[in-house]
Each structure stands twice: as structure tokens, then as C-alpha cells.
Design a protein around this motif. Structure first.
Motif, mmCIF file in Angstrom:
data_model
loop_
_atom_site.group_PDB
_atom_site.id
_atom_site.type_symbol
_atom_site.label_atom_id
_atom_site.label_comp_id
_atom_site.label_asym_id
_atom_site.label_seq_id
_atom_site.Cartn_x
_atom_site.Cartn_y
_atom_site.Cartn_z
ATOM 1 N N LEU A 199 -40.978 -31.020 -22.695
ATOM 2 C CA LEU A 199 -39.573 -30.754 -22.379
ATOM 3 C C LEU A 199 -38.860 -30.301 -23.638
ATOM 4 O O LEU A 199 -39.201 -30.731 -24.752
ATOM 5 C CB LEU A 199 -38.890 -32.006 -21.839
ATOM 6 N N GLU A 203 -33.281 -30.727 -22.695
ATOM 7 C CA GLU A 203 -33.537 -31.435 -21.449
ATOM 8 C C GLU A 203 -33.757 -32.925 -21.688
ATOM 9 O O GLU A 203 -33.204 -33.773 -20.974
ATOM 10 C CB GLU A 203 -34.766 -30.844 -20.756
ATOM 11 N N VAL A 209 -30.006 -36.601 -17.693
ATOM 12 C CA VAL A 209 -31.418 -36.992 -17.702
ATOM 13 C C VAL A 209 -31.575 -38.367 -18.348
ATOM 14 O O VAL A 209 -32.360 -39.198 -17.879
ATOM 15 C CB VAL A 209 -32.276 -35.932 -18.423
ATOM 16 N N LYS A 279 -30.580 -31.052 -11.156
ATOM 17 C CA LYS A 279 -31.854 -30.392 -10.842
ATOM 18 C C LYS A 279 -31.819 -28.876 -11.025
ATOM 19 O O LYS A 279 -32.775 -28.300 -11.580
ATOM 20 C CB LYS A 279 -32.297 -30.751 -9.422
ATOM 21 N N LEU A 282 -32.706 -27.790 -14.572
ATOM 22 C CA LEU A 282 -33.947 -28.221 -15.198
ATOM 23 C C LEU A 282 -35.071 -27.200 -15.026
ATOM 24 O O LEU A 282 -35.150 -26.498 -14.017
ATOM 25 C CB LEU A 282 -34.397 -29.561 -14.606
ATOM 26 N N GLY A 286 -39.100 -30.210 -16.557
ATOM 27 C CA GLY A 286 -38.029 -31.195 -16.470
ATOM 28 C C GLY A 286 -37.971 -31.843 -15.103
ATOM 29 O O GLY A 286 -37.758 -33.059 -14.980
#
Length: 323
Positions: A199, A203, A209, A279, A282, A286
Motif C-alpha cells: 500500500l 493509503e 483507513v 472505497k 482505494l 487497499g
């Protein structure tokens, strides 16, 4: 049908939107765990061997990570087994005196932080586990694994101190300690290693996250607390979400479990809302990383409700006999 046992009560009220799944390499991982524990002498003691049979670490790994490849699943299963052994040993030693834990915890920190050679069987197993992680993960992922594993080690000292104190812990204090002793966040780097690439820092450190990681770790460990509350109450345990609610609200165990379920449901619902929000931002890696967090919530539920370690939950009625 009305709930007849405490387990039925949990099943009927806990919000679990994530469907059951298991890894096709589960049986292979179970055999690997048994062999690995035997190599390091951790199951030489009959009580440890019985504990492993009652906790089924490979089953928990399978439920948490149904799409993980066989190699990573084996590392995860080994780590789960190690943490069960380490946690039970720390609880036994710490109950007598928190200070007695210092050599054990100090050895672990020295291995994880400085690469020091082990001097005990537990230390040797940890050093080998660290080797497995370094061989499979990137240097950055392995460093994150070691850092989160040290947090878990430190948390066991907090737990021992809390168990030794005469005053009753409030719910907030209990959840703070539980977030460390859960030992769930050390597994996140393994979920990252299962992705096609690392990642990005953006992220990994994205505030949403990070919040998802906290919600996942909390929900994943609070769920077993529901099913283990009977066992922990009989053993005089303090660090359990349901028992903390019971102490704070002076209520029955059944009512305390319902309060804990409300708290867990709130965490899961917040997780769903935040994941839907972030979402689209990402990468595929991710998304896979966050799906690994979901796996821990789902897996801990399905494992906890059937594992022999928590079978006592089915022996308690859903309604207190005094009501």
C-alpha cells in the motif's frame, strides 16, 4: 423461536453482515501448526496441547482469511497458535505478580526490536515466526508486524497490572487494554502481504483507513468476549467487554452481554459506513487490505460460536434465573 441459551441470544442480536467463508488450505495449516509447535517444544506440556486442541488456531486463520495463499495462511495460523500459548502463559504468571512477567516480555521485545537471540522456548518460537514474516513480507511490512507485535507484548503487562488491582475497571479502561491484548493488528501486515503490491503511505495512513483498522480490531476482539464471558467470569477474569459492562451497570450477565452487543453493532455499522465512503479512493491493494480487516470481524464471530474453548456459553440460559 425465542433464544434459549446465551449463545442463542448473541446469535439473534449481533449484527453480522459479512458472510461465512473458509480457506481451502485449512487442514494443511492445522497440520503445519501442530508440527511447528512440536518443533519448538510448546506442546510438550499436556495442558498446552489440550488448549491448542480447544482453540483450533488454523480454523480461526481459515475463517479470517479465506482467500489467502497456503504459505501466508500457515504463518497466520502459527502466529495465532503462538499468541494463544503466550497469552495463557502471561496470564498465569501475571496473576501471581505483574513483575514476574518482565523477563518474559523483555525477551520478546528484545527479539522483535533488536533481533536478540532467544533464551527460552517461547522466545525461540517467536524468533522463528519473525523469520517467517521477514522472508514472506517486504521490509516495511515486516517492520510494521514487529511494531504491532511489540504493542501486543506491552499490552499484556497492562492486563496483569489491571488484574492485580483491587478496584473494578470501568468499561473504557477495559476496552483500552483489550485493544492492545487482542493482538489483532499484528496480522494486518500479513493481509497487506497477500496483496499484489504494498500500500502507498497515503493509503496506509489515510485517516479513514486508520479508523477502519481500529474498528475492525475492536469488533473482532469484542465478539469473542461475548462468547468467552462465562468462561472468564468463572476464572475471575477482568479484561472482558461484557464483564466490564456487568461491573459498571450492576446487572445480570445476560443484560451485560446485550450492552456489549450494542457497542459491537455500533462499531460494525460505523465500519460499513466508512468503508463505503473511502472505497472509491482505494487501490485494489487497499481494498484487499480492508477486506482483510473485514475477515477478522467475520472470522472471529464464526470461530467463537463453535470453538470448544468457549463452549460454556451454551450452558447458560438466555434469561437470568432471577428474572
Amino acid at each position: 423461536m425465542p433464544a434459549s441459551t446465551l449463545r442463542d441470544l448473541i446469535d439473534s442480536h449481533l449484527h453480522m453482515p459479512f458472510p461465512f467463508a473458509r480457506n481451502p488450505h485449512e487442514r494443511e495449516a492445522a497440520a503445519g501448526v501442530d508440527a511447528w509447535l512440536k518443533v519448538w517444544g510448546l506442546t510438550d506440556a499436556p495442558d498446552v496441547a489440550v488448549m491448542i486442541a480447544r482453540t483450533r488456531p488454523a480454523e480461526l486463520a481459515s475463517y479470517n482469511s479465506p482467500t489467502m495463499d497456503a504459505g501466508l495462511l500457515q504463518i497466520m495460523a502459527n502466529q495465532i497458535a503462538y499468541q494463544f500459548v503466550f497469552d495463557d502463559r502471561a496470564e498465569d504468571v501475571g496473576r501471581r505478580s505483574p513483575g514476574r512477567l518482565l523477563p518474559m516480555l523483555g525477551e520478546s521485545v528484545a527479539i522483535l526490536r533488536d533481533g536478540r537471540p532467544p533464551s527460552t522456548r517461547l522466545g525461540a518460537a517467536l524468533a522463528d515466526l519473525h523469520r517467517q514474516v521477514r522472508e514472506r513480507c517486504t521490509p516495511a511490512q515486516a517492520a510494521r508486524w514487529a511494531w504491532k507485535s511489540r504493542e501486543y507484548v506491552h499490552g499484556l503487562l497492562y492486563e496483569a497490572v489491571a488484574q492485580a488491582q483491587p478496584y473494578l475497571l470501568r468499561t473504557g479502561d477495559c476496552t483500552s487494554i483489550r485493544s492492545l491484548t487482542a493482538g489483532i493488528e499484528p496480522f494486518y501486515p500479513l493481509s497487506e502481504a497477500a496483496q499484489p503490491n504494498e500500500l502507498s503511505p497515503a493509503e496506509l495512513h489515510h485517516p479513514v483507513v486508520q479508523r477502519l483498522g481500529r474498528l475492525s480490531a475492536d469488533a473482532a476482539v469484542w465478539i469473542p468476549d461475548l462468547f468467552s464471558a462465562v468462561k472468564e467470569q468463572r476464572a475471575g477474569g477482568m479484561i472482558n467487554l461484557a464483564l466490564a459492562h456487568q461491573r459498571e451497570h450492576h446487572c445480570t450477565l445476560q443484560a451485560a452481554v446485550m450492552l456489549a452487543i450494542q457497542q459491537i453493532n455500533g462499531a460494525i455499522e460505523e465500519f460499513q459506513q466508512l468503508y463505503a465512503q473511502v472505497k472509491p479512493e482505494l487501490s485494489p491493494a487497499g481494498i484487499g487490505y480492508v477486506e482483510g480487516m473485514i475477515g477478522w470481524i467475520r472470522g472471529c464471530y464464526h470461530w467463537s460460536r463453535t470453538v470448544p474453548r468457549y463452549a460454556d456459553v451454551a450452558s447458560v440460559p438466555a434469561v437470568s434465573q432471577g428474572t
